[in-house]
Design a protein around this motif. Structure first.
Motif, PDB file in Angstrom:
ATOM      1  N   MET A   6       0.841  -1.202   0.000  1.00 46.03           N
ATOM      2  CA  MET A   6       0.000   0.000   0.000  1.00 46.03           C
ATOM      3  C   MET A   6       0.871   1.245   0.000  1.00 46.03           C
ATOM      4  N   ALA A   7       0.492   2.214  -0.810  1.00 47.84           N
ATOM      5  CA  ALA A   7       1.285   3.441  -0.930  1.00 47.84           C
ATOM      6  C   ALA A   7       1.052   4.369   0.254  1.00 47.84           C
ATOM      7  N   ARG A   8       2.069   5.145   0.558  1.00 46.40           N
ATOM      8  CA  ARG A   8       1.912   6.294   1.448  1.00 46.40           C
ATOM      9  C   ARG A   8       1.672   7.515   0.568  1.00 46.40           C
ATOM     10  N   TYR A   9       0.828   8.433   1.038  1.00 49.17           N
ATOM     11  CA  TYR A   9       0.414   9.568   0.218  1.00 49.17           C
ATOM     12  C   TYR A   9       0.953  10.886   0.771  1.00 49.17           C
ATOM     13  N   VAL A  10       1.490  11.694  -0.150  1.00 54.57           N
ATOM     14  CA  VAL A  10       1.878  13.064   0.175  1.00 54.57           C
ATOM     15  C   VAL A  10       1.023  13.983  -0.683  1.00 54.57           C
ATOM     16  N   PHE A  11       0.211  14.826  -0.042  1.00 51.18           N
ATOM     17  CA  PHE A  11      -0.623  15.781  -0.767  1.00 51.18           C
ATOM     18  C   PHE A  11       0.043  17.147  -0.711  1.00 51.18           C
ATOM     19  N   LYS A  67     -30.591   8.905  -6.925  1.00 50.78           N
ATOM     20  CA  LYS A  67     -30.246   9.798  -5.826  1.00 50.78           C
ATOM     21  C   LYS A  67     -30.017  11.218  -6.331  1.00 50.78           C
ATOM     22  N   THR A  68     -30.153  12.197  -5.426  1.00 53.83           N
ATOM     23  CA  THR A  68     -29.792  13.572  -5.742  1.00 53.83           C
ATOM     24  C   THR A  68     -28.268  13.668  -5.799  1.00 53.83           C
ATOM     25  N   ILE A  69     -27.725  14.179  -6.898  1.00 53.84           N
ATOM     26  CA  ILE A  69     -26.278  14.230  -7.068  1.00 53.84           C
ATOM     27  C   ILE A  69     -25.750  15.508  -6.433  1.00 53.84           C
ATOM     28  N   GLN A  70     -24.738  15.362  -5.547  1.00 55.59           N
ATOM     29  CA  GLN A  70     -24.187  16.488  -4.820  1.00 55.59           C
ATOM     30  C   GLN A  70     -22.656  16.446  -4.840  1.00 55.59           C
ATOM     31  N   VAL A  71     -22.053  17.596  -4.522  1.00 56.15           N
ATOM     32  CA  VAL A  71     -20.596  17.653  -4.464  1.00 56.15           C
ATOM     33  C   VAL A  71     -20.086  16.647  -3.441  1.00 56.15           C
ATOM     34  N   ILE A  72     -20.745  16.620  -2.265  1.00 59.76           N
ATOM     35  CA  ILE A  72     -20.439  15.609  -1.257  1.00 59.76           C
ATOM     36  C   ILE A  72     -21.690  14.739  -1.122  1.00 59.76           C
ATOM     37  N   PRO A  73     -21.602  13.433  -1.413  1.00 56.80           N
ATOM     38  CA  PRO A  73     -20.376  12.655  -1.555  1.00 56.80           C
ATOM     39  C   PRO A  73     -19.963  12.333  -2.995  1.00 56.80           C
ATOM     40  N   HIS A  74     -20.782  12.673  -3.999  1.00 55.95           N
ATOM     41  CA  HIS A  74     -20.549  12.100  -5.327  1.00 55.95           C
ATOM     42  C   HIS A  74     -19.299  12.637  -6.011  1.00 55.95           C
ATOM     43  N   VAL A  75     -19.112  13.960  -6.009  1.00 58.56           N
ATOM     44  CA  VAL A  75     -17.917  14.537  -6.631  1.00 58.56           C
ATOM     45  C   VAL A  75     -16.671  14.153  -5.836  1.00 58.56           C
ATOM     46  N   THR A  76     -16.725  14.274  -4.519  1.00 66.20           N
ATOM     47  CA  THR A  76     -15.551  13.939  -3.702  1.00 66.20           C
ATOM     48  C   THR A  76     -15.221  12.447  -3.805  1.00 66.20           C
ATOM     49  N   ASN A  77     -16.219  11.601  -3.915  1.00 69.39           N
ATOM     50  CA  ASN A  77     -15.947  10.167  -4.093  1.00 69.39           C
ATOM     51  C   ASN A  77     -15.248   9.890  -5.417  1.00 69.39           C
ATOM     52  N   GLU A  78     -15.660  10.619  -6.462  1.00 68.32           N
ATOM     53  CA  GLU A  78     -15.013  10.460  -7.774  1.00 68.32           C
ATOM     54  C   GLU A  78     -13.539  10.837  -7.690  1.00 68.32           C
ATOM     55  N   ILE A  79     -13.243  11.919  -6.977  1.00 68.22           N
ATOM     56  CA  ILE A  79     -11.856  12.356  -6.811  1.00 68.22           C
ATOM     57  C   ILE A  79     -11.073  11.324  -6.002  1.00 68.22           C
ATOM     58  N   LYS A  80     -11.680  10.802  -4.947  1.00 68.89           N
ATOM     59  CA  LYS A  80     -10.995   9.808  -4.108  1.00 68.89           C
ATOM     60  C   LYS A  80     -10.716   8.524  -4.886  1.00 68.89           C
ATOM     61  N   ASP A  81     -11.676   8.123  -5.720  1.00 60.56           N
ATOM     62  CA  ASP A  81     -11.455   6.925  -6.543  1.00 60.56           C
ATOM     63  C   ASP A  81     -10.276   7.120  -7.483  1.00 60.56           C
ATOM     64  N   PHE A  82     -10.167   8.333  -8.027  1.00 59.24           N
ATOM     65  CA  PHE A  82      -9.039   8.639  -8.914  1.00 59.24           C
ATOM     66  C   PHE A  82      -7.723   8.561  -8.144  1.00 59.24           C
ATOM     67  N   ILE A  83      -7.656   9.172  -6.983  1.00 58.71           N
ATOM     68  CA  ILE A  83      -6.427   9.186  -6.182  1.00 58.71           C
ATOM     69  C   ILE A  83      -5.987   7.770  -5.849  1.00 58.71           C
ATOM     70  N   ASN A  84      -6.947   6.894  -5.641  1.00 54.48           N
ATOM     71  CA  ASN A  84      -6.653   5.540  -5.159  1.00 54.48           C
ATOM     72  C   ASN A  84      -6.170   4.590  -6.253  1.00 54.48           C
ATOM     73  N   ILE A  85      -6.234   5.016  -7.513  1.00 56.66           N
ATOM     74  CA  ILE A  85      -5.794   4.146  -8.612  1.00 56.66           C
ATOM     75  C   ILE A  85      -4.303   3.819  -8.451  1.00 56.66           C
ATOM     76  N   GLY A  86      -3.957   2.556  -8.546  1.00 55.09           N
ATOM     77  CA  GLY A  86      -2.551   2.144  -8.458  1.00 55.09           C
ATOM     78  C   GLY A  86      -1.984   2.208  -7.065  1.00 55.09           C
ATOM     79  N   ASP A  87      -2.849   2.144  -6.062  1.00 58.50           N
ATOM     80  CA  ASP A  87      -2.414   2.266  -4.669  1.00 58.50           C
ATOM     81  C   ASP A  87      -1.373   1.209  -4.283  1.00 58.50           C
TER      82      ASP A  87
END
Length: 547
Positions: free
Chosen positions: A1-6, A110-130
């Protein structure tokens, strides 16, 4: 598992987050770790592909055909890790993905909202290749406080909460302005930037402070106290003479050690920085210099040709010379004789571009280089201009031109030596395009193989007859003119494996005259200069001795 630096930024933009991220990646590699770097851009464009170079600098293309931010070029140049499509995302891409899922019914009404739908999309992207690397470095574009960046800051806050404790840290880059009247470095902007970051739930573990002057101990202690970080984690980032000094400079300031300490990694492996000492030695101790003119249409913004400028620097390092790059506006030659402007240069490079503006000036530059025996490198459009010049002045096709320019004018003015590519093979699939297609992502993009003619100059330069290079274009040289051009000395020395698409041309009776349809600059690195740029600078060096 990767360690993350933001990596985040504050106070002002363009402080060098991309360079700091790339240098940190290089330092972690020097300690034996594997790394991958990513860029999360808050702008609403799907990608930079349709953005003007004046807006955002060059578009960096990956092997798998993504059009990305120029910071990915820094990442590749400093780490040697080839960027991928999954290493770059924008708000536009995120929202596009979310809306596509909503239209498909993936969210089950469901009603689409920034939280959680947009933030989940971003998190899924970050997690690629973990599970692929030891460290994942994720740079957030823009500055803290930007309204469009809020979903990304919220996403990385959630991401760090979701991960086990100790797997994510935050590095914040700020500015310490120097006030001449009082003779002080001011810490207040940094304090406010960190306060803004903490207000959205992010506490920086490492602070990187850009400044023109060294940071006095008193100011360092003040920053640590008011920003709630250890004094050892306040890292100075002074201005440098060369970006390739950055890994050594950041190491001297303790950036890599601060990051490892924040993760609790002890004892930390010792770094092997020999390659960066060699790079620095070649940059700061040249044994001569050469002058190279870049004749382009975006010369007012050097970032428009960032990778080309860096690749020339790499070629200079390989030849132990300093490359003095000078930017020449191609449009000037449409009104004036290029000779007074180009005399005295050791070599001429004509880069890529889109549209007709400045092209007649580029053709004149190619003509001057060919007739005056000056080393010439034409990249993408620069190759097409060299072909059109040869067609007009050697093969007698006086109206030779490009279908791209006829398309803009709405009528036929030229015999199209260069035509709109409508079909090509990518892997095992046939790709088809029409002139009226959307502009974004519809070009021949990414890595393609080419076959080089045995005994040609380019085959000698590469040391092989099979190469793979990155492309970004929608117009190609028409092979029906091949025999005519080769009969007059312009040899098609590189072709696509199926023999349909010209990749490289070279003038036979010339010291060094090469045009390539691809972008070799995208694969050049300071510790591994691209063969074409290495030999191009060698030719410029030889020409300099003759002048």
């Amino acid at each position: 598992m990767a360690r993350y630096v933001f990596i985040t930024g504050g106070v002002v933009s363009s402080l060098g987050k991309g360079l700091a991220s790339a240098a940190l990646g290089a330092l972690l590699q020097a300690r034996g770790y594997s790394v991958r770097l990513r860029k999360l851009d808050p702008y609403l464009n799907v990608d930079p592909g349709t953005m003007s170079p004046f807006e955002h600098g060059e578009v960096f293309v990956t092997d798998d055909g993504a059009e990305t931010d120029l910071d990915l070029g820094h990442y590749e140049r400093f780490t040697g890790v080839a960027a991928r499509m999954t290493d770059s995302i924008s708000s536009g891409r995120v929202y596009s993905n979310v809306l596509e899922k909503e239209r498909r019914g993936d969210y089950l009404g469901k009603t689409i909202q920034v939280i959680p739908h947009v933030t989940n999309e971003i998190k899924d992207f970050i997690n690629i290749g973990d599970d692929e690397v030891d460290f994942m470095l994720c740079e957030i574009g823009g500055t803290v406080g930007d309204i469009e960046g809020l979903p990304f800051f919220e996403a990385i806050r959630q991401f760090a909460q979701d991960k086990p404790r100790g797997e994510c840290i935050f590095m914040h880059l700020t500015l310490l302005p120097y006030v001449t009247a009082s003779g002080e470095l001011k810490t207040k902007p940094t304090q406010h930037s960190v306060k803004e970051l903490r207000s959205i739930g992010l506490q920086p573990d490492v602070l990187v402070c850009r400044s023109e002057r060294p940071i006095p101990e008193k100011e360092r202690e003040k920053i640590a106290l008011f920003c709630n970080v250890r004094k050892e984690d306040v890292i100075a980032a002074p201005d440098l003479k060369s970006i390739y000094e950055a890994p050594l400079a950041y190491h001297r300031e303790g950036l890599d050690q601060a990051v490892l300490d924040a993760f609790g990694i002890a004892p930390a492996p010792k770094p092997n920085l020999d390659v960066w000492h060699d790079v620095a030695d070649r940059v700061f101790n040249p044994e001569g210099d050469v002058r190279i003119a870049i004749v382009g249409k975006y010369v007012q913004l050097e970032d428009a040709y960032k990778s080309i400028a860096e690749a020339l620097t790499h070629g200079g390092m390989a030849n132990r010379v300093k490359v003095n790059v000078e930017w020449v506006d191609a449009e000037v030659f449409e009104r004036e004789d290029p000779a007074p402007y180009l005399e005295g240069y050791d070599a001429i490079l004509v880069p890529g571009g889109f549209g007709e503006r400045g092209t007649e000036g580029k053709i004149k530059a190619a003509h001057f280089a060919r007739t005056q025996n000056i080393p010439y490198l034409g990249i993408c459009l620069g190759m097409q201009m060299a072909v059109i010049e040869a067609a007009r002045n050697l093969a007698g096709i006086k109206t030779a031109g490009s279908e791209e320019f006829d398309h803009e004018a709405g009528k036929s003015r030229f015999e199209p030596v260069v035509y709109h590519l409508k079909e090509w093979v990518q892997g095992s699939q046939t790709v088809r395009r029409k002139a009226g297609d959307d502009k974004g992502g519809t070009m021949r993009l990414g890595a393609y193989n080419a076959s080089l003619t045995e005994g040609s100059r380019v085959a000698q330069i590469y040391g092989t007859t099979t190469i793979e290079e990155r492309h970004r274009h929608r117009y190609e040289v028409d092979t029906k003119y091949r025999d005519q051009l080769e009969a007059h000395g312009l040899k098609f020395s590189g072709m696509s494996p199926d023999g349909r698409l010209p990749e490289i041309v070279e003038a036979v009776d010339h010291p060094w005259y090469i045009g390539v349809q691809f972008h070799p600059e995208l694969k050049s690195k300071p510790f591994d200069p691209h063969p074409l740029f290495k030999d191009f600078v060698r030719a410029a060096k030889e020409n300099s001795r003759l002048v």
